[in-house]
Enzyme design. Structure first.
Site, PDB file in Angstrom:
ATOM      1  CE1 TYR A  73       6.121  23.546  82.008  1.00 27.19           C
ATOM      2  CE2 TYR A  73       4.711  23.368  80.062  1.00 27.19           C
ATOM      3  CZ  TYR A  73       4.927  23.154  81.416  1.00 27.19           C
ATOM      4  OH  TYR A  73       3.945  22.536  82.161  1.00 27.19           O
ATOM      5  CB  ALA A 126       0.035  21.601  82.228  1.00 29.64           C
ATOM      6  CB  SER A 182      -3.905  18.598  82.363  1.00 24.94           C
ATOM      7  OG  SER A 182      -3.255  19.130  83.497  1.00 24.94           O
ATOM      8  CE  LYS A 196       0.729  10.950  83.305  1.00 30.60           C
ATOM      9  NZ  LYS A 196       1.572  12.015  83.851  1.00 30.60           N
ATOM     10  CB  SER A 215       4.277   7.785  84.253  1.00 32.42           C
ATOM     11  OG  SER A 215       4.626   9.078  83.803  1.00 32.42           O
ATOM     12  CG  HIS A 275       5.309  14.187  85.397  1.00 31.87           C
ATOM     13  ND1 HIS A 275       4.259  14.081  86.257  1.00 31.87           N
ATOM     14  CD2 HIS A 275       5.099  15.330  84.705  1.00 31.87           C
ATOM     15  CE1 HIS A 275       3.453  15.140  86.096  1.00 31.87           C
ATOM     16  NE2 HIS A 275       3.952  15.907  85.150  1.00 31.87           N
ATOM     17  CG  ASP A 304       3.604   8.299  80.645  1.00 29.28           C
ATOM     18  OD1 ASP A 304       4.737   8.443  81.148  1.00 29.28           O
ATOM     19  OD2 ASP A 304       2.585   8.804  81.151  1.00 29.28           O
ATOM     20  N   GLY A 305       6.371   7.481  78.538  1.00 25.02           N
ATOM     21  CA  GLY A 305       7.731   8.017  78.656  1.00 25.02           C
ATOM     22  C   GLY A 305       8.613   7.620  77.486  1.00 25.02           C
ATOM     23  N   GLY A 306       8.989   8.595  76.691  1.00 20.53           N
ATOM     24  CA  GLY A 306       9.991   8.379  75.652  1.00 20.53           C
ATOM     25  C   GLY A 306       9.509   7.666  74.407  1.00 20.53           C
ATOM     26  N   GLY A 329       3.337  11.730  75.181  1.00 19.05           N
ATOM     27  CA  GLY A 329       3.390  13.098  75.701  1.00 19.05           C
ATOM     28  C   GLY A 329       3.919  14.025  74.621  1.00 19.05           C
ATOM     29  NE  ARG A 330       9.536  16.303  76.863  1.00 22.11           N
ATOM     30  CZ  ARG A 330       9.639  15.556  77.955  1.00 22.11           C
ATOM     31  NH1 ARG A 330       9.303  14.258  77.924  1.00 22.11           N
ATOM     32  NH2 ARG A 330      10.049  16.076  79.088  1.00 22.11           N
TER      33      ARG A 330
HETATM   34  C1  LIG Z   1       4.780  19.986  78.661  1.00 25.04           C
HETATM   35  C2  LIG Z   1       4.288  18.838  79.507  1.00 25.04           C
HETATM   36  C3  LIG Z   1       3.267  19.053  80.415  1.00 25.04           C
HETATM   37  C4  LIG Z   1       2.782  17.995  81.204  1.00 25.04           C
HETATM   38  N1  LIG Z   1       1.727  18.209  82.055  1.00 25.04           N
HETATM   39  C5  LIG Z   1       1.241  17.170  82.781  1.00 25.04           C
HETATM   40  C6  LIG Z   1       0.108  17.357  83.647  1.00 25.04           C
HETATM   41  O1  LIG Z   1      -0.459  18.439  83.751  1.00 25.04           O
HETATM   42  N2  LIG Z   1      -0.314  16.281  84.377  1.00 25.04           N
HETATM   43  C7  LIG Z   1       0.292  15.059  84.280  1.00 25.04           C
HETATM   44  O2  LIG Z   1      -0.129  14.116  84.943  1.00 25.04           O
HETATM   45  N3  LIG Z   1       1.337  14.858  83.464  1.00 25.04           N
HETATM   46  C8  LIG Z   1       1.826  15.871  82.716  1.00 25.04           C
HETATM   47  N4  LIG Z   1       2.893  15.648  81.876  1.00 25.04           N
HETATM   48  C9  LIG Z   1       3.469  14.290  81.747  1.00 25.04           C
HETATM   49  C10 LIG Z   1       2.791  13.510  80.607  1.00 25.04           C
HETATM   50  O3  LIG Z   1       1.455  13.209  80.917  1.00 25.04           O
HETATM   51  C11 LIG Z   1       3.534  12.185  80.330  1.00 25.04           C
HETATM   52  O4  LIG Z   1       3.629  11.443  81.526  1.00 25.04           O
HETATM   53  C12 LIG Z   1       4.937  12.399  79.758  1.00 25.04           C
HETATM   54  O5  LIG Z   1       4.973  13.510  78.897  1.00 25.04           O
HETATM   55  C13 LIG Z   1       5.390  11.164  79.003  1.00 25.04           C
HETATM   56  O6  LIG Z   1       6.677  11.319  78.501  1.00 25.04           O
HETATM   57  P1  LIG Z   1       6.998  11.714  76.978  1.00 25.04           P
HETATM   58  O7  LIG Z   1       6.743  13.187  76.860  1.00 25.04           O
HETATM   59  O8  LIG Z   1       8.439  11.367  76.837  1.00 25.04           O
HETATM   60  O9  LIG Z   1       6.093  10.907  76.097  1.00 25.04           O
HETATM   61  C14 LIG Z   1       3.384  16.701  81.095  1.00 25.04           C
HETATM   62  C15 LIG Z   1       4.420  16.509  80.172  1.00 25.04           C
HETATM   63  C16 LIG Z   1       4.869  17.548  79.376  1.00 25.04           C
HETATM   64  C17 LIG Z   1       5.976  17.285  78.384  1.00 25.04           C
END
Ligand SMILES: Cc1cc2nc3c(=O)[nH]c(=O)nc-3n(C[C@H](O)[C@H](O)[C@H](O)COP(=O)(O)O)c2cc1C
Length: 382
Positions: free
Chosen positions: A27, A82, A109, A254, A276, A278, A309-311, A332-333
């Site tokens: 997940y 989340a 979140s 976002k 982003s 996501h 964000d991202g990566g 994020g991750r």
């Molecule tokens: C497990 C997980 C849950 C996430 N839940 C939310 C959320 O509830 N709301 C939201 O705006 N973004 C959510 N995101 C997106 C992150 O806020 C962020 O944009 C994204 O993880 C950035 O990429 P990265 O994981 O490569 O750093 C989630 C990402 C992951 C990996």
């Protein structure tokens, strides 16, 4: 594997994989369709190279930034995600405390597993509250009122999740809230005792931002039902403009990716945008935020705080984004795997690693403050 063996994103990811039941690891780690955008997000940073200056006198480095009216001690923040208590029983509490310790922002979140009020009590430092747009307009206003009462400074409306992304790993494992695991998925839980003990010996799983508003099924709440039944796919710029007005403070969107949308965000009074996709979890094949950053900064960077964000896995990734004009960069991750691996000490070690990398990289770049990072220090490969 121990926490002290973790020196970078990949180490934390490996440790999280050892500890987590497979469906939960997938997940976090998974993304939409063929996960092309997910891979692309990190690869995008390799399209350009840093060009350092030397002999600049870099004994002291100040990496602080100000975004959406909040001062961050470092130019990265923990993006809202989340279900954190599912990854480690300390969940958001660990992330809030670690972010406070490092003087940076974290997002709560609306699908968080502690209340935004509790998060505010753990840290009175920089914080954003992330929410989605509901069909029930009263609920949207109620969420904003609750955030205001809790002392939240900045709202973050996620606009890239108008419908759920196609996460095939979750389909294969049966990952859902409440759990609908298939047999193979259940076996995965049975063979990860340390996660299972943490899960069973701590308070029951809750979604406190939503539980007053969403009907419970036998005590558990279905997230897929939340997305399909409660969120409003007809959300428009007029609706958001009204919310921005009603909030009357720092408000960011976002998931903005186009120049036109960035301009509209300025027009309706937003104070920030986060480029982003996501984490590649929504529209696969969409462009990476880093690739799109320069044109958005050129269009609106003087009128609104542009974040991305991202990566992001390295201090050099952050420096590249700042050089293009990002005000701050979301993780994020990068913090979720450390959370899953080791709770609060894991998140702290991840933030410490990132802080150390940024400081070292700024010194190697000949920069003593973030505003000295400009496009002059960056060359794109043709
Ligand atoms: C497990 C997980 C849950 C996430 N839940 C939310 C959320 O509830 N709301 C939201 O705006 N973004 C959510 N995101 C997106 C992150 O806020 C962020 O944009 C994204 O993880 C950035 O990429 P990265 O994981 O490569 O750093 C989630 C990402 C992951 C990996």
């Amino acid at each position: 594997m121990r926490l002290t063996d973790c020196y970078n994103f990949h180490d934390f990811r490996r440790m999280a994989k050892q500890r987590l039941p497979g469906p939960i690891f997938d997940y976090i780690d998974g993304a939409a369709d063929d996960e092309v955008t997910y891979r692309r997000n990190t690869a995008a940073f390799e399209n350009c190279d840093l060009v350092p200056d030397v002999l600049k006198g870099v004994a002291e480095v100040d990496m602080s930034v100000t975004v959406m009216g909040q001062k961050l001690a470092m130019p990265v923040y923990c993006s809202p995600t989340a279900l954190q208590r599912l990854f480690h029983h300390q969940g958001e509490r660990a992330v809030a405390a670690a972010a406070a310790k490092y003087g940076t922002m974290f997002g709560v979140s609306s699908l968080g597993t502690i209340s935004l009020e509790e998060a505010r009590q753990i840290s009175d430092g920089p914080q954003v509250y992330q929410f989605y747009f509901h069909k029930d307009r009263g609920l949207n206003h109620e969420m904003m009122a609750r955030a205001k009462t809790a002392g939240v400074q900045a709202m973050m409306l996620t606009v890239d999740s108008i419908t759920g992304g196609n996460r095939e790993r979750d389909k294969r494992t049966g990952f859902a809230i409440p759990f609908k695991l298939n047999l193979a998925g259940m076996m995965q839980f049975a063979i990860k005792p340390s996660w299972a003990i943490g899960w069973m010996t701590h308070e029951a799983f809750r979604l406190p931002q939503l539980e007053n508003h969403v009907k419970m099924d036998g005590g558990a709440l279905s997230i897929s039902r939340y997305f399909t039944e409660m969120l409003d796919p007809s959300m428009s710029w007029n609706d958001v403009a009204e919310m921005v007005q009603a909030w009357g403070g720092q408000f960011c969107l976002k998931g903005i990716m186009s120049v036109e949308d960035a301009k509209r965000a300025v027009e309706i009074g937003c104070t920030g945008i986060v480029l982003s996709n996501h984490g590649g979890r929504q529209l696969d094949g969409s462009r990476s935020a880093f690739d799109q950053l320069a044109e958005i900064v050129d269009a609106v960077g003087d009128r609104i705080d542009v974040m991305m964000d991202g990566g992001v896995q390295r201090g050099t990734h952050v420096l590249k984004a700042l050089s293009l004009g990002a005000k701050a960069v979301g993780l994020g991750r990068y913090y979720l795997f450390p959370l899953a691996a080791a709770g609060q000490p894991g998140v702290e070690r991840a933030l410490e690693t990132m802080r150390t990398e940024i400081e070292r990289d700024m010194k190697l770049m000949g920069c003593t403050s973030v505003d000295q990072l400009t496009r002059r220090n960056l060359r794109f490969r043709s």
